[in-house]
Design an enzyme around this catalytic site. Structure first.
Site, PDB file in Angstrom:
ATOM      1  N   ARG A   1     -19.997  -1.730  80.715  1.00 41.38           N
ATOM      2  CA  ARG A   1     -19.970  -0.260  80.818  1.00 41.38           C
ATOM      3  C   ARG A   1     -19.183   0.348  79.653  1.00 41.38           C
ATOM      4  O   ARG A   1     -19.552   1.394  79.118  1.00 41.38           O
ATOM      5  CB  ARG A   1     -19.376   0.154  82.159  1.00 41.38           C
ATOM      6  CG  ARG A   1     -20.356  -0.090  83.314  1.00 41.38           C
ATOM      7  CD  ARG A   1     -19.744   0.268  84.644  1.00 41.38           C
ATOM      8  NE  ARG A   1     -19.280   1.632  84.711  1.00 41.38           N
ATOM      9  CZ  ARG A   1     -18.308   2.058  85.550  1.00 41.38           C
ATOM     10  NH1 ARG A   1     -17.721   1.216  86.373  1.00 41.38           N
ATOM     11  NH2 ARG A   1     -17.937   3.311  85.557  1.00 41.38           N
TER      12      ARG A   1
ATOM     13  N   GLN B   1     -13.900  13.402  87.621  1.00 39.86           N
ATOM     14  CA  GLN B   1     -13.879  12.087  88.275  1.00 39.86           C
ATOM     15  C   GLN B   1     -14.356  11.016  87.300  1.00 39.86           C
ATOM     16  O   GLN B   1     -14.280   9.832  87.596  1.00 39.86           O
ATOM     17  CB  GLN B   1     -14.805  12.102  89.492  1.00 39.86           C
ATOM     18  CG  GLN B   1     -14.402  13.066  90.573  1.00 39.86           C
ATOM     19  CD  GLN B   1     -15.500  13.208  91.615  1.00 39.86           C
ATOM     20  OE1 GLN B   1     -15.586  12.438  92.566  1.00 39.86           O
ATOM     21  NE2 GLN B   1     -16.352  14.198  91.432  1.00 39.86           N
TER      22      GLN B   1
ATOM     23  N   HIS C   1      -9.844   9.851  88.285  1.00 34.14           N
ATOM     24  CA  HIS C   1     -10.104   8.429  88.564  1.00 34.14           C
ATOM     25  C   HIS C   1      -9.781   7.533  87.375  1.00 34.14           C
ATOM     26  O   HIS C   1     -10.284   6.416  87.288  1.00 34.14           O
ATOM     27  CB  HIS C   1     -11.570   8.226  88.991  1.00 34.14           C
ATOM     28  CG  HIS C   1     -11.879   8.786  90.358  1.00 34.14           C
ATOM     29  ND1 HIS C   1     -13.147   9.092  90.769  1.00 34.14           N
ATOM     30  CD2 HIS C   1     -11.063   9.082  91.403  1.00 34.14           C
ATOM     31  CE1 HIS C   1     -13.117   9.562  92.020  1.00 34.14           C
ATOM     32  NE2 HIS C   1     -11.860   9.568  92.419  1.00 34.14           N
TER      33      HIS C   1
ATOM     34  N   CYS D   1       4.095  -8.932  79.442  1.00 35.67           N
ATOM     35  CA  CYS D   1       4.541  -9.890  80.467  1.00 35.67           C
ATOM     36  C   CYS D   1       3.553 -11.019  80.730  1.00 35.67           C
ATOM     37  O   CYS D   1       3.845 -11.938  81.496  1.00 35.67           O
ATOM     38  CB  CYS D   1       4.857  -9.161  81.778  1.00 35.67           C
ATOM     39  SG  CYS D   1       3.385  -8.640  82.672  1.00 35.67           S
TER      40      CYS D   1
ATOM     41  N   ASN E   1     -26.230  21.030  90.224  1.00 34.58           N
ATOM     42  CA  ASN E   1     -26.690  19.699  90.590  1.00 34.58           C
ATOM     43  C   ASN E   1     -28.197  19.781  90.856  1.00 34.58           C
ATOM     44  O   ASN E   1     -28.630  20.674  91.572  1.00 34.58           O
ATOM     45  CB  ASN E   1     -25.957  19.227  91.871  1.00 34.58           C
ATOM     46  CG  ASN E   1     -26.058  17.728  92.098  1.00 34.58           C
ATOM     47  OD1 ASN E   1     -27.131  17.159  91.951  1.00 34.58           O
ATOM     48  ND2 ASN E   1     -24.945  17.106  92.439  1.00 34.58           N
TER      49      ASN E   1
HETATM   50  C1  BJW Z   1     -26.673  15.537  87.930  1.00 35.62           C
HETATM   51  C2  BJW Z   1     -27.414  15.183  86.860  1.00 35.62           C
HETATM   52  C3  BJW Z   1     -27.426  16.010  85.835  1.00 35.62           C
HETATM   53  C4  BJW Z   1     -27.619  13.546  88.367  1.00 35.62           C
HETATM   54  N1  BJW Z   1     -26.695  17.145  85.900  1.00 35.62           N
HETATM   55  N2  BJW Z   1     -25.928  16.596  88.083  1.00 35.62           N
HETATM   56  C5  BJW Z   1     -12.397  10.480 103.938  1.00 35.62           C
HETATM   57  C6  BJW Z   1     -13.578  10.180 104.606  1.00 35.62           C
HETATM   58  C7  BJW Z   1     -14.233   8.979 104.367  1.00 35.62           C
HETATM   59  C8  BJW Z   1     -13.739   8.055 103.450  1.00 35.62           C
HETATM   60  C9  BJW Z   1     -12.598   8.348 102.777  1.00 35.62           C
HETATM   61  C10 BJW Z   1     -11.935   9.547 103.034  1.00 35.62           C
HETATM   62  N3  BJW Z   1     -10.820   9.587 102.225  1.00 35.62           N
HETATM   63  C11 BJW Z   1     -10.815   8.462 101.478  1.00 35.62           C
HETATM   64  C12 BJW Z   1     -11.839   7.681 101.803  1.00 35.62           C
HETATM   65  C13 BJW Z   1     -12.162   6.354 101.188  1.00 35.62           C
HETATM   66  C14 BJW Z   1     -12.795   6.454  99.837  1.00 35.62           C
HETATM   67  C15 BJW Z   1     -14.051   7.296  99.941  1.00 35.62           C
HETATM   68  O1  BJW Z   1     -14.068   8.483  99.649  1.00 35.62           O
HETATM   69  N4  BJW Z   1     -15.157   6.694 100.307  1.00 35.62           N
HETATM   70  C16 BJW Z   1     -16.429   7.421 100.431  1.00 35.62           C
HETATM   71  C17 BJW Z   1     -17.491   6.681  99.615  1.00 35.62           C
HETATM   72  C18 BJW Z   1     -16.777   7.575 101.876  1.00 35.62           C
HETATM   73  N5  BJW Z   1     -11.855   6.991  98.845  1.00 35.62           N
HETATM   74  C19 BJW Z   1     -10.961   6.210  98.239  1.00 35.62           C
HETATM   75  O2  BJW Z   1     -10.862   5.027  98.476  1.00 35.62           O
HETATM   76  C20 BJW Z   1     -10.037   6.877  97.227  1.00 35.62           C
HETATM   77  N6  BJW Z   1      -8.699   6.499  97.465  1.00 35.62           N
HETATM   78  C21 BJW Z   1      -8.035   6.871  98.561  1.00 35.62           C
HETATM   79  O3  BJW Z   1      -8.511   7.597  99.415  1.00 35.62           O
HETATM   80  O4  BJW Z   1      -6.771   6.365  98.622  1.00 35.62           O
HETATM   81  C22 BJW Z   1      -5.960   6.610  99.773  1.00 35.62           C
HETATM   82  C23 BJW Z   1      -4.584   6.087  99.436  1.00 35.62           C
HETATM   83  C24 BJW Z   1      -3.503   6.946  99.481  1.00 35.62           C
HETATM   84  C25 BJW Z   1      -2.221   6.467  99.170  1.00 35.62           C
HETATM   85  C26 BJW Z   1      -2.063   5.129  98.813  1.00 35.62           C
HETATM   86  C27 BJW Z   1      -3.143   4.278  98.749  1.00 35.62           C
HETATM   87  C28 BJW Z   1      -4.426   4.755  99.067  1.00 35.62           C
HETATM   88  C29 BJW Z   1     -10.320   6.388  95.816  1.00 35.62           C
HETATM   89  C30 BJW Z   1     -11.706   6.699  95.354  1.00 35.62           C
HETATM   90  C31 BJW Z   1     -11.952   6.014  94.015  1.00 35.62           C
HETATM   91  C32 BJW Z   1     -13.380   6.199  93.534  1.00 35.62           C
HETATM   92  N7  BJW Z   1     -13.604   5.317  92.422  1.00 35.62           N
HETATM   93  C33 BJW Z   1     -14.897   5.357  91.763  1.00 35.62           C
HETATM   94  C34 BJW Z   1     -14.927   4.254  90.681  1.00 35.62           C
HETATM   95  C35 BJW Z   1     -14.072   4.660  89.474  1.00 35.62           C
HETATM   96  C36 BJW Z   1     -13.979   3.568  88.471  1.00 35.62           C
HETATM   97  C37 BJW Z   1     -15.312   3.227  87.834  1.00 35.62           C
HETATM   98  O5  BJW Z   1     -15.975   4.099  87.229  1.00 35.62           O
HETATM   99  O6  BJW Z   1     -15.705   2.073  87.923  1.00 35.62           O
HETATM  100  O7  BJW Z   1     -15.095   6.658  91.167  1.00 35.62           O
HETATM  101  S1  BJW Z   1     -16.282   5.196  92.874  1.00 35.62           S
HETATM  102  C38 BJW Z   1     -17.324   6.352  92.035  1.00 35.62           C
HETATM  103  O8  BJW Z   1     -17.545   7.508  92.890  1.00 35.62           O
HETATM  104  C39 BJW Z   1     -16.492   6.861  90.838  1.00 35.62           C
HETATM  105  C40 BJW Z   1     -16.842   8.312  90.829  1.00 35.62           C
HETATM  106  O9  BJW Z   1     -15.871   9.049  90.119  1.00 35.62           O
HETATM  107  C41 BJW Z   1     -16.914   8.648  92.292  1.00 35.62           C
HETATM  108  C42 BJW Z   1     -17.677   9.903  92.605  1.00 35.62           C
HETATM  109  O10 BJW Z   1     -19.005   9.757  92.262  1.00 35.62           O
HETATM  110  P1  BJW Z   1     -19.779  10.990  91.600  1.00 35.62           P
HETATM  111  O11 BJW Z   1     -19.169  11.334  90.296  1.00 35.62           O
HETATM  112  O12 BJW Z   1     -19.913  12.072  92.579  1.00 35.62           O
HETATM  113  O13 BJW Z   1     -21.195  10.305  91.257  1.00 35.62           O
HETATM  114  P2  BJW Z   1     -22.476  10.074  92.196  1.00 35.62           P
HETATM  115  O14 BJW Z   1     -23.313   9.050  91.556  1.00 35.62           O
HETATM  116  O15 BJW Z   1     -22.092   9.897  93.590  1.00 35.62           O
HETATM  117  O16 BJW Z   1     -23.238  11.481  92.114  1.00 35.62           O
HETATM  118  C43 BJW Z   1     -23.831  11.935  90.917  1.00 35.62           C
HETATM  119  C44 BJW Z   1     -24.377  13.318  91.178  1.00 35.62           C
HETATM  120  O17 BJW Z   1     -24.846  13.828  89.947  1.00 35.62           O
HETATM  121  C45 BJW Z   1     -25.551  13.333  92.159  1.00 35.62           C
HETATM  122  O18 BJW Z   1     -25.323  14.333  93.144  1.00 35.62           O
HETATM  123  C46 BJW Z   1     -26.754  13.701  91.284  1.00 35.62           C
HETATM  124  O19 BJW Z   1     -27.712  14.490  91.964  1.00 35.62           O
HETATM  125  C47 BJW Z   1     -26.088  14.472  90.184  1.00 35.62           C
HETATM  126  N8  BJW Z   1     -26.785  14.467  88.920  1.00 35.62           N
HETATM  127  N9  BJW Z   1     -28.010  13.923  87.158  1.00 35.62           N
HETATM  128  C48 BJW Z   1     -25.963  17.410  87.018  1.00 35.62           C
HETATM  129  N10 BJW Z   1     -28.147  15.764  84.717  1.00 35.62           N
END
Ligand code: BJW
Length: 243
Positions: free
Chosen positions: A71, A102, A120, A151, A214
């Protein structure tokens, strides 16, 4: 719900503080795959729990690193698109704009946006798994895994995996912007991953207006005052022209 560029432009013209949250969709037109799109999303090819969790890294750091290195390569080759550039230009046209992303690709910064809050992390940085600080790598050891130059512990990409906390400063600044803004722009995110998805909810609770950009509906769409159903690379320059 209103539709169309004129409505969005009108809201932007009168806003005091705009908080923008971007997701993978804004970088899609730079050739970087999103996570959850049905046909091209990364999670269609890889299971998140095998790659984007601390458990996955502890189990098989080689596999996780191979994924991140591939990536990184495509991100280094990618260029900011008209959506990134329009957002950078928009910041100069309004009284106050806070950009929370994000995305881990650094494309907003390369397009000229300043003060970007990386919610993120950033895929191009390495972090020591023991010291938890951003580090330079010192080549590989016998197992061919990258090690911390200070380290000797394993290093990992400086991104936030599932189950991990958001970096404290990013969380604080993003929360403050969501609480203070009067207009919230949600761009290219599925609004499924928390706590990022909660920022729009915070803004709504405080009386802010939401614009969503979106091509697909999301869980946020019904709460948005204006929805621009199209690619960010087309809609954002359109908004700028309509101002
Ligand atoms: C277009 C387009 C175009 C296409 N123009 N648009 C509450 C409820 C349920 C679960 C949870 C909750 N709170 C927390 C959780 C757990 C979890 C979570 O949310 N899970 C869900 C999946 C249910 N969250 C976590 O674990 C987070 N941490 C946490 O809560 O910690 C608590 C804690 C507190 C204190 C101490 C310890 C812990 C962390 C979340 C980390 C997310 N990480 C990732 C990977 C990053 C690294 C990497 O890149 O490898 O982040 S996962 C991935 O998802 C990445 C993204 O930033 C993130 C969001 O995705 P995004 O950007 O929305 O992408 P897509 O693909 O989902 O959507 C793309 C959109 O674009 C689509 O809608 C298309 O239609 C659109 N699109 N082309 C405009 N041209």
């Amino acid at each position: 719900m209103a539709t169309g560029l004129p409505s969005a432009a009108q809201l932007i013209r009168t806003a005091r503080h705009i908080c923008v949250l971007t997701g993978a969709g804004i970088s899609a037109e730079s050739g970087i795959p999103t996570f959850r799109d049905a046909l091209t999303g990364l999670w269609e090819r890889f299971r998140p729990e095998e790659l984007a969790t601390p458990e996955a890294f502890n189990r098989n750091p080689r596999r996780v690193w191979d994924w991140y290195e591939s990536r990184r390569e495509s991100i280094r080759r990618a260029e900011p698109n008209p959506g990134h550039r329009a957002l950078a230009a928009l910041a100069g046209r309004v009284p106050r704009l806070t950009l929370v992303t994000q995305n881990v690709d650094g494309l907003h910064q390369r397009a000229g946006s300043e003060g970007v809050i990386e919610y993120h992390g950033n895929i191009l940085r390495d972090r020591c798994t023991v010291e938890q600080t951003v580090v330079q790598r010192a080549g590989a050891s016998g197992d061919d895994l990258p090690r911390c130059s200070s380290c000797g512990a394993l290093v990992r990409p400086d991104v936030v995996w599932f189950g991990e906390a958001i970096p404290a400063a990013a969380m604080r600044l993003a929360d403050a912007a969501a609480l203070d803004c009067d207009l919230f722009l949600s761009i290219g995110t599925s609004s499924l991953v928390y706590p990022a998805a909660g920022l729009a909810e915070t803004a709504l609770r405080r009386g802010a207006t939401v614009i969503e950009i979106n091509p697909q509906p999301t869980d946020l769409s019904d709460a948005a005052a204006v929805v621009l159903r199209g690619p960010a690379g087309v809609m954002l320059p359109g908004v700028l022209d309509a101002l």
